[in-house]
Design an enzyme around this catalytic site. Structure first.
Site, PDB file in Angstrom:
ATOM      1  N   ARG A 106       0.883  -1.186   0.000  1.00 40.23           N
ATOM      2  CA  ARG A 106       0.000   0.000   0.000  1.00 40.23           C
ATOM      3  C   ARG A 106       0.909   1.221   0.000  1.00 40.23           C
ATOM      4  NH1 ARG A 106      -5.203   1.526   3.646  1.00 40.23           N
ATOM      5  NH2 ARG A 106      -6.059   0.106   2.081  1.00 40.23           N
ATOM      6  N   HIS A 133      -7.638   0.596  -6.134  1.00 42.93           N
ATOM      7  CA  HIS A 133      -7.797  -0.230  -4.935  1.00 42.93           C
ATOM      8  C   HIS A 133      -8.502  -1.534  -5.344  1.00 42.93           C
ATOM      9  CE1 HIS A 133      -7.897  -1.345  -0.874  1.00 42.93           C
ATOM     10  NE2 HIS A 133      -8.736  -0.462  -0.354  1.00 42.93           N
ATOM     11  N   ASP A 221     -17.256   7.316  -0.696  1.00 40.00           N
ATOM     12  CA  ASP A 221     -15.984   7.156   0.012  1.00 40.00           C
ATOM     13  C   ASP A 221     -15.672   8.516   0.635  1.00 40.00           C
ATOM     14  OD1 ASP A 221     -13.479   6.285   0.877  1.00 40.00           O
ATOM     15  OD2 ASP A 221     -12.563   6.307  -1.116  1.00 40.00           O
ATOM     16  N   CYS A 261     -16.209   1.798   1.343  1.00 39.30           N
ATOM     17  CA  CYS A 261     -15.046   0.943   1.639  1.00 39.30           C
ATOM     18  C   CYS A 261     -14.582   1.090   3.087  1.00 39.30           C
ATOM     19  CB  CYS A 261     -13.915   1.261   0.669  1.00 39.30           C
ATOM     20  SG  CYS A 261     -13.270   2.946   0.811  1.00 39.30           S
ATOM     21  N   ARG A 289     -13.538  -8.396   2.694  1.00 36.51           N
ATOM     22  CA  ARG A 289     -12.131  -8.190   2.328  1.00 36.51           C
ATOM     23  C   ARG A 289     -11.334  -9.447   2.661  1.00 36.51           C
ATOM     24  NH1 ARG A 289      -9.995  -3.109   1.978  1.00 36.51           N
ATOM     25  NH2 ARG A 289      -8.195  -4.282   1.251  1.00 36.51           N
TER      26      ARG A 289
HETATM   27  N1  NVA Z   1      -9.959   6.733  -0.992  1.00 36.11           N
HETATM   28  C1  NVA Z   1      -9.499   6.336   0.305  1.00 36.11           C
HETATM   29  C2  NVA Z   1      -9.714   4.879   0.515  1.00 36.11           C
HETATM   30  C3  NVA Z   1      -9.314   4.368   1.849  1.00 36.11           C
HETATM   31  C4  NVA Z   1      -9.493   2.884   1.984  1.00 36.11           C
HETATM   32  C5  NVA Z   1      -8.034   6.688   0.473  1.00 36.11           C
HETATM   33  O1  NVA Z   1      -7.261   6.503  -0.476  1.00 36.11           O
HETATM   34  O2  NVA Z   1      -7.657   7.162   1.542  1.00 36.11           O
HETATM   35  N1   CP Z   2     -11.101  -0.059   2.883  1.00 34.07           N
HETATM   36  C1   CP Z   2      -9.818  -0.125   3.267  1.00 34.07           C
HETATM   37  O1   CP Z   2      -8.912  -0.375   2.437  1.00 34.07           O
HETATM   38  O2   CP Z   2      -9.612   0.074   4.591  1.00 34.07           O
HETATM   39  P1   CP Z   2      -8.221   0.265   5.337  1.00 34.07           P
HETATM   40  O3   CP Z   2      -7.669   1.603   4.891  1.00 34.07           O
HETATM   41  O4   CP Z   2      -8.547   0.230   6.783  1.00 34.07           O
HETATM   42  O5   CP Z   2      -7.285  -0.841   4.931  1.00 34.07           O
END
Ligand code: NVA
Ligand code: CP
Length: 302
Positions: A106, A133, A221, A261, A289
């Site tokens: 990530r 994602h 989101d 999410c 997930r």
């Molecule tokens: N769009 C959000 C998703 C988090 C799971 C981010 O990138 O922070």
């Molecule tokens: N939805 C999601 O990816 O959550 P986290 O940021 O907690 O991993």
């Protein structure tokens, strides 16, 4: 690199039938887990997880998933490793992949994940970048399928920011053959390149109400993704008409499902009444997930 390795950086890395197979398998693996059966095809396998950004769901689901499948995982924070001191990602990829059986990462720049994959001799899984994602979408499609059957022909409405999750929904609409209406404020639309590739499967709407008309799913989101914390105030003003509340949900189909999410900010992008209400499937989505990624890990690592 010498051998061809199957990575999962975007949904397009796998064929539509393979992706559908993963969703079906996720539902089976979920049933196996709920029955309390032990199924360990990944004995002695290790997933290295690199988190340059915060995570609750992604971290816990991959860690628990690897454990349930008989393997293990190690959590690498760039600041505690040489990554944070500038070791090239190419060298990092060669070293980690000589020891671990898979790498989940990530990070911010999608390019970084591509570079890591290009130099890794084991599968690399995208656990979120600024652009995509894909693991989230596996869980989202699984959730719809559990509740309503195939997504084929369904109408989804994306309300809010044209961000990484929105981009992945756009690809998913083309791949899984559903229609996606997207309502974002001006200046926050998804990238033109991503939109063009899936143009037959999506409709860009300026207005949230138009987007949710006939929708089977309403999804949103956070308005400020990780890395955009400084823009929070400005975004809240720009997105003021894009909150998913009861009034907006009432314009969708009566049995429409609400997805997010997570993490969610109640009273900002979604009202508490919607996310904690009867149409919300967000905690089933979050749990999925685990099951969807177990199907992915089984496919890539065994
Ligand atoms: N769009 C959000 C998703 C988090 C799971 C981010 O990138 O922070
Ligand atoms: N939805 C999601 O990816 O959550 P986290 O940021 O907690 O991993």
């Amino acid at each position: 690199m010498t051998k061809l390795v199957q990575h999962f950086l975007t949904l397009d890395d796998l064929s539509p039938s393979t992706l559908q197979g993963l969703i079906d398998r996720a539902i089976e693996l979920k049933a196996i887990t709920k029955q309390g059966a032990i199924y360990q095809p990944l004995k002695n396998k290790t997933l290295a997880m690199i988190f340059s950004k915060a995570s609750t769901r992604t971290r816990v689901s991959f860690e628990v998933g690897m454990r349930q499948l008989g393997g293990g995982s190690i959590n690498l924070n760039p600041n505690d490793t040489q990554i944070g001191r500038g070791e090239p990602i190419e060298d990092t990829a060669r070293v980690i992949s000589s020891m671990a059986d898979g790498i989940m990462i990530r990070t911010d720049a999608h390019r970084q994940v591509e570079t890591l994959a290009a130099h890794s001799s084991v599968p690399v899984i995208n656990g979120l970048t600024d652009d995509y994602h894909p693991c989230q979408l596996l869980a989202d499609i699984q959730t719809f399928q559990e509740l309503r059957g195939s997504v084929k022909g369904a109408t989804f409405a994306w309300i809010g920011d044209g961000n990484n999750v929105c981009n992945t929904f756009i690809s998913a609409a083309r791949i899984f053959d559903f229609h996606l209406n997207i309502a974002t404020p001006k200046g926050y639309q998804p990238s033109t390149e991503i939109v063009e590739r899936s143009s037959a499967s999506i409709t860009l709407c300026g207005d949230a109400k138009a987007a949710v008309e006939n929708a089977d799913v309403v999804v949103t989101d956070t308005w400020a993704s990780m890395g955009q914390e400084d823009e929070k105030k400005q975004r809240e003003a720009a997105f003021a008409d894009f909150c998913v509340d009861d009034a907006l949900m009432s314009k969708a189909n009566n049995d429409a499902i609400f997805l997010h999410c997570l993490p969610a900010y109640r009273g900002i992008e979604v009202s508490a009444s919607v996310i904690d209400g009867p149409q919300s499937a967000v905690f089933q989505e979050a749990e999925n997930r685990l099951h969807a990624q177990k199907a992915l890990l089984e496919y890539l690592l065994s």
